[in-house]
Design a protein around this motif. Sequence first.
Motif, PDB file in Angstrom:
ATOM      1  N   LEU A 130     -48.288  36.221  -1.676  1.00 40.61           N
ATOM      2  CA  LEU A 130     -49.041  36.010  -0.447  1.00 40.61           C
ATOM      3  C   LEU A 130     -50.504  35.837  -0.815  1.00 40.61           C
ATOM      4  N   TYR A 131     -51.195  34.967  -0.100  1.00 37.97           N
ATOM      5  CA  TYR A 131     -52.643  34.868  -0.314  1.00 37.97           C
ATOM      6  C   TYR A 131     -53.333  34.479   0.996  1.00 37.97           C
ATOM      7  N   LEU A 132     -54.535  34.988   1.132  1.00 35.42           N
ATOM      8  CA  LEU A 132     -55.340  34.794   2.342  1.00 35.42           C
ATOM      9  C   LEU A 132     -56.240  33.576   2.162  1.00 35.42           C
ATOM     10  N   THR A 133     -56.268  32.695   3.178  1.00 37.53           N
ATOM     11  CA  THR A 133     -57.101  31.498   3.074  1.00 37.53           C
ATOM     12  C   THR A 133     -58.295  31.512   4.026  1.00 37.53           C
ATOM     13  N   ILE A 134     -58.126  32.075   5.211  1.00 42.34           N
ATOM     14  CA  ILE A 134     -59.215  32.157   6.199  1.00 42.34           C
ATOM     15  C   ILE A 134     -59.031  33.437   6.997  1.00 42.34           C
ATOM     16  N   CYS A 135     -60.126  34.049   7.409  1.00 41.13           N
ATOM     17  CA  CYS A 135     -60.052  35.167   8.353  1.00 41.13           C
ATOM     18  C   CYS A 135     -61.339  35.229   9.142  1.00 41.13           C
ATOM     19  N   GLY A 136     -61.269  35.795  10.340  1.00 33.72           N
ATOM     20  CA  GLY A 136     -62.491  35.897  11.131  1.00 33.72           C
ATOM     21  C   GLY A 136     -62.228  36.303  12.563  1.00 33.72           C
ATOM     22  N   HIS A 137     -63.232  36.096  13.396  1.00 28.28           N
ATOM     23  CA  HIS A 137     -63.196  36.557  14.783  1.00 28.28           C
ATOM     24  C   HIS A 137     -64.140  35.698  15.610  1.00 28.28           C
ATOM     25  N   TRP A 138     -63.664  35.249  16.779  1.00 28.29           N
ATOM     26  CA  TRP A 138     -64.523  34.554  17.736  1.00 28.29           C
ATOM     27  C   TRP A 138     -64.624  35.395  18.998  1.00 28.29           C
ATOM     28  N   ASN A 139     -65.864  35.645  19.439  1.00 31.16           N
ATOM     29  CA  ASN A 139     -66.057  36.341  20.712  1.00 31.16           C
ATOM     30  C   ASN A 139     -65.465  35.537  21.862  1.00 31.16           C
ATOM     31  N   ASN A 140     -65.576  34.220  21.771  1.00 32.32           N
ATOM     32  CA  ASN A 140     -64.984  33.347  22.782  1.00 32.32           C
ATOM     33  C   ASN A 140     -64.427  32.116  22.070  1.00 32.32           C
ATOM     34  N   THR A 151     -45.612  39.170  21.982  1.00 29.37           N
ATOM     35  CA  THR A 151     -46.259  40.390  22.445  1.00 29.37           C
ATOM     36  C   THR A 151     -46.182  41.437  21.349  1.00 29.37           C
ATOM     37  N   THR A 152     -47.301  42.100  21.082  1.00 27.20           N
ATOM     38  CA  THR A 152     -47.341  43.103  20.019  1.00 27.20           C
ATOM     39  C   THR A 152     -47.716  44.465  20.593  1.00 27.20           C
ATOM     40  N   GLU A 153     -46.953  45.469  20.236  1.00 25.59           N
ATOM     41  CA  GLU A 153     -47.327  46.841  20.554  1.00 25.59           C
ATOM     42  C   GLU A 153     -48.373  47.303  19.543  1.00 25.59           C
ATOM     43  N   ASN A 154     -49.227  48.244  19.958  1.00 25.04           N
ATOM     44  CA  ASN A 154     -50.273  48.760  19.071  1.00 25.04           C
ATOM     45  C   ASN A 154     -51.097  47.622  18.470  1.00 25.04           C
ATOM     46  N   SER A 155     -51.564  46.749  19.341  1.00 27.55           N
ATOM     47  CA  SER A 155     -52.325  45.596  18.855  1.00 27.55           C
ATOM     48  C   SER A 155     -53.606  46.025  18.143  1.00 27.55           C
ATOM     49  N   GLU A 156     -54.073  47.264  18.426  1.00 27.53           N
ATOM     50  CA  GLU A 156     -55.258  47.770  17.726  1.00 27.53           C
ATOM     51  C   GLU A 156     -55.004  47.834  16.223  1.00 27.53           C
ATOM     52  N   THR A 157     -53.777  48.186  15.835  1.00 27.57           N
ATOM     53  CA  THR A 157     -53.431  48.237  14.414  1.00 27.57           C
ATOM     54  C   THR A 157     -53.487  46.843  13.796  1.00 27.57           C
ATOM     55  N   ILE A 158     -52.980  45.864  14.516  1.00 25.99           N
ATOM     56  CA  ILE A 158     -53.003  44.478  14.032  1.00 25.99           C
ATOM     57  C   ILE A 158     -54.446  44.015  13.848  1.00 25.99           C
ATOM     58  N   VAL A 159     -55.278  44.280  14.844  1.00 32.89           N
ATOM     59  CA  VAL A 159     -56.690  43.880  14.765  1.00 32.89           C
ATOM     60  C   VAL A 159     -57.385  44.606  13.621  1.00 32.89           C
ATOM     61  N   SER A 160     -57.052  45.882  13.414  1.00 34.73           N
ATOM     62  CA  SER A 160     -57.648  46.645  12.326  1.00 34.73           C
ATOM     63  C   SER A 160     -57.339  46.010  10.974  1.00 34.73           C
ATOM     64  N   HIS A 161     -56.092  45.581  10.788  1.00 35.50           N
ATOM     65  CA  HIS A 161     -55.724  44.881   9.548  1.00 35.50           C
ATOM     66  C   HIS A 161     -56.577  43.629   9.366  1.00 35.50           C
ATOM     67  N   MET A 162     -56.772  42.895  10.432  1.00 34.98           N
ATOM     68  CA  MET A 162     -57.506  41.632  10.348  1.00 34.98           C
ATOM     69  C   MET A 162     -58.980  41.878  10.041  1.00 34.98           C
ATOM     70  N   ARG A 163     -59.529  42.941  10.612  1.00 32.86           N
ATOM     71  CA  ARG A 163     -60.913  43.309  10.287  1.00 32.86           C
ATOM     72  C   ARG A 163     -61.031  43.719   8.817  1.00 32.86           C
ATOM     73  N   ASN A 164     -60.038  44.458   8.339  1.00 30.59           N
ATOM     74  CA  ASN A 164     -60.060  44.877   6.939  1.00 30.59           C
ATOM     75  C   ASN A 164     -60.010  43.675   5.994  1.00 30.59           C
ATOM     76  N   MET A 165     -59.231  42.680   6.375  1.00 31.84           N
ATOM     77  CA  MET A 165     -59.161  41.475   5.546  1.00 31.84           C
ATOM     78  C   MET A 165     -60.514  40.770   5.496  1.00 31.84           C
ATOM     79  N   TYR A 166     -61.186  40.717   6.646  1.00 31.50           N
ATOM     80  CA  TYR A 166     -62.504  40.075   6.653  1.00 31.50           C
ATOM     81  C   TYR A 166     -63.480  40.870   5.793  1.00 31.50           C
ATOM     82  N   ALA A 167     -63.492  42.201   5.948  1.00 33.12           N
ATOM     83  CA  ALA A 167     -64.407  43.032   5.163  1.00 33.12           C
ATOM     84  C   ALA A 167     -64.136  42.875   3.670  1.00 33.12           C
ATOM     85  N   MET A 168     -62.868  42.857   3.285  1.00 33.95           N
ATOM     86  CA  MET A 168     -62.523  42.691   1.881  1.00 33.95           C
ATOM     87  C   MET A 168     -62.986  41.334   1.367  1.00 33.95           C
TER      88      MET A 168
END
Length: 274
Positions: free
Chosen positions: A18-28, A113-130
């Motif tokens: 597995l490898y990451l190619t893009i990650c990020g966040h848009w406010n809108n 639909t995802t339960e505990n979407s906060e966990t999913i978002v946390s993973h995505m934030r961690n990927m961006y920070a890394m």
Amino acid sequence: MDTIAFPALAEADRRLPLYLTICGHWNNQEAIIREQGFTDYQWLQCVSGTGELFIGDARHIVKAGQGFLLLPEVPHRYWPMEEPWDVHFISFNGMIAETLLRQAGMMESGVYTTENSETIVSHMRNMYAMSQSDRSYLAIECSKLVYMFLLDLMKAAEAGAQSELTYSRLQPVFAYIEANMDKPVAIKELAACIGVTPQYLCLLFKKSVNMRPMVYVNRERINRSKELMFYESRIPLHEIARRVGFDSASYFSSVFKKQEGITPEQFKKLHGMR
């Protein structure tokens, strides 16, 4: 804050499972149109607002707590409907990406639909920070994070599917509310739509939309009132209140302000309505 990162990948990194190619966040999230699709797998997680997604000719609505998967080379387009459409996103690839997604029951592009979407978002934030760090073997560290993300996504999607079943069961209740928007409704009437007790209806609503039935009713009434203010702006507020089932304009204004943070008059002024 808007963010985007493109982790540097050597040729050897692209041979990782597995490898990451893009990650990020848009406010809108802005409108995206890709008639030829995209080269990698994509996951976008909606935090707030509502978006419209087309995969080929199939139309989907994406709401807070939902995510959508886009497989490589699948034509798609999406844009906000209710702003701000706050979205976290990643793109990834690798020889086991398809296998893990299939194990999660995600065999095609679509909305999940995802339960505990906060966990999913946390993973995505961690990927961006890394991806922004100066760690050695950065691609490998990001690969580990993508793997953890997909494992938790597997659990979240399974739980979310159960939530979707509950949501489907409530469809007659939602239809009844829609059809009786201009009338008072009691929780007993709503429970009778699907043959359950009011107490059990409250439990179903909590599981499905995370609110009590009558709170949901008022939310839908207020949303309908905003549509009336937009499309029939000259109707007086007391008439709008009546049309969406409130006994008085003052109670309508009170509920409107509690939900929207402003009064109906302020809402009209904010949007340039007379």
